[in-house]
Design an enzyme around this catalytic site. Structure first.
Site, mmCIF file in Angstrom:
data_model
loop_
_atom_site.group_PDB
_atom_site.id
_atom_site.type_symbol
_atom_site.label_atom_id
_atom_site.label_comp_id
_atom_site.label_asym_id
_atom_site.label_seq_id
_atom_site.Cartn_x
_atom_site.Cartn_y
_atom_site.Cartn_z
ATOM 1 C CG ASP A 113 -1.244 -8.078 -0.274
ATOM 2 O OD1 ASP A 113 -1.830 -7.169 -0.879
ATOM 3 O OD2 ASP A 113 -0.500 -7.867 0.718
ATOM 4 C CB ILE A 114 4.057 -9.324 1.122
ATOM 5 C CG1 ILE A 114 5.219 -10.049 1.780
ATOM 6 C CG2 ILE A 114 3.976 -7.878 1.539
ATOM 7 C CD1 ILE A 114 5.519 -11.404 1.210
ATOM 8 C CG HIS B 197 -2.381 -3.341 -6.830
ATOM 9 N ND1 HIS B 197 -1.772 -2.117 -6.997
ATOM 10 C CD2 HIS B 197 -2.901 -3.322 -5.578
ATOM 11 C CE1 HIS B 197 -1.900 -1.397 -5.903
ATOM 12 N NE2 HIS B 197 -2.594 -2.100 -5.032
ATOM 13 C CG HIS C 10 -6.316 -5.573 -3.251
ATOM 14 N ND1 HIS C 10 -5.349 -5.817 -2.308
ATOM 15 C CD2 HIS C 10 -6.145 -4.287 -3.618
ATOM 16 C CE1 HIS C 10 -4.628 -4.715 -2.115
ATOM 17 N NE2 HIS C 10 -5.091 -3.770 -2.899
HETATM 18 P P1 5GP Z 1 -2.919 -0.579 -2.214
HETATM 19 O O1 5GP Z 1 -1.919 0.155 -3.079
HETATM 20 O O2 5GP Z 1 -4.024 -1.199 -3.026
HETATM 21 O O3 5GP Z 1 -3.433 0.287 -1.098
HETATM 22 O O4 5GP Z 1 -2.168 -1.776 -1.484
HETATM 23 C C1 5GP Z 1 -1.002 -2.337 -1.964
HETATM 24 C C2 5GP Z 1 -0.935 -3.799 -1.551
HETATM 25 O O5 5GP Z 1 0.312 -4.317 -1.990
HETATM 26 C C3 5GP Z 1 -1.012 -4.035 -0.022
HETATM 27 O O6 5GP Z 1 -2.048 -4.967 0.243
HETATM 28 C C4 5GP Z 1 0.371 -4.569 0.333
HETATM 29 O O7 5GP Z 1 0.343 -5.550 1.353
HETATM 30 C C5 5GP Z 1 0.870 -5.142 -0.982
HETATM 31 N N1 5GP Z 1 2.313 -5.080 -1.125
HETATM 32 C C6 5GP Z 1 3.099 -3.986 -0.925
HETATM 33 N N2 5GP Z 1 4.396 -4.285 -1.159
HETATM 34 C C7 5GP Z 1 4.425 -5.588 -1.516
HETATM 35 C C8 5GP Z 1 5.485 -6.475 -1.888
HETATM 36 O O8 5GP Z 1 6.666 -6.130 -1.936
HETATM 37 N N3 5GP Z 1 5.132 -7.755 -2.196
HETATM 38 C C9 5GP Z 1 3.842 -8.185 -2.171
HETATM 39 N N4 5GP Z 1 3.609 -9.458 -2.492
HETATM 40 N N5 5GP Z 1 2.815 -7.369 -1.827
HETATM 41 C C10 5GP Z 1 3.098 -6.089 -1.497
#
Ligand code: 5GP
Length: 129
Positions: A29-30, A93, A95
């Site tokens: 995660d970035i 995804h 986590h």
């Molecule tokens: P959620 O959709 O579960 O709320 O969170 C999405 C997750 O994807 C976040 O933790 C965010 O940091 C991660 N994320 C969003 N864009 C990118 C990206 O371009 N690259 C990576 N590696 N992670 C990402």
């Protein structure tokens, strides 16, 4: 339009890859809650986890388990937590988050990491796969 994660799968957007099969990808995660925070995704672009067909859902869990066991060996932590949210990115995804305290599970306090730290984290986790 392709999700940001589909662009990661195609290589259009770079990522720190941990593991890959024909069907799944794991990458860091970035904006991690903690060092080693990893996302496991199906290559098939589906919005919500419970919309996945049952086989893909179970195979994603099995893939995530393998990655989680490697994270737990590579990253000092009490345990690896699992969480599915998806409010930011509408592409399934999982986590996987190394946890030392409840704070690490809250998506509030973020860990800042340099590119070198990301690369070293990839290397450490991959060494246990
Ligand atoms: P959620 O959709 O579960 O709320 O969170 C999405 C997750 O994807 C976040 O933790 C965010 O940091 C991660 N994320 C969003 N864009 C990118 C990206 O371009 N690259 C990576 N590696 N992670 C990402």
């Amino acid at each position: 339009m392709a999700s940001i994660f589909s662009k990661i799968i195609s290589g259009e957007i770079p990522s720190y890859k941990i593991a890959e099969t024909d069907e799944f990808l794991a990458f860091l995660d970035i904006n991690p809650n903690a060092k080693g925070h990893t996302l496991c995704i199906p290559k098939k672009e589906v919005n919500k986890i419970f919309e996945l067909d049952e086989k893909t859902y179970l195979d994603l869990m099995s893939f995530s388990r393998k990655v989680a066991l490697a994270i737990e060996k590579a990253i000092p932590c009490k345990r690896v937590g699992i969480s599915v949210i998806g409010l930011e990115v509408p592409h399934v995804h999982v986590h996987l988050i190394p946890l030392n305290s409840m704070e690490d599970a809250r998506f509030v306090n973020k860990e800042s990491m340099t590119p070198e730290e990301f690369q070293n984290t990839v290397k450490a986790i991959k060494s246990y796969l």
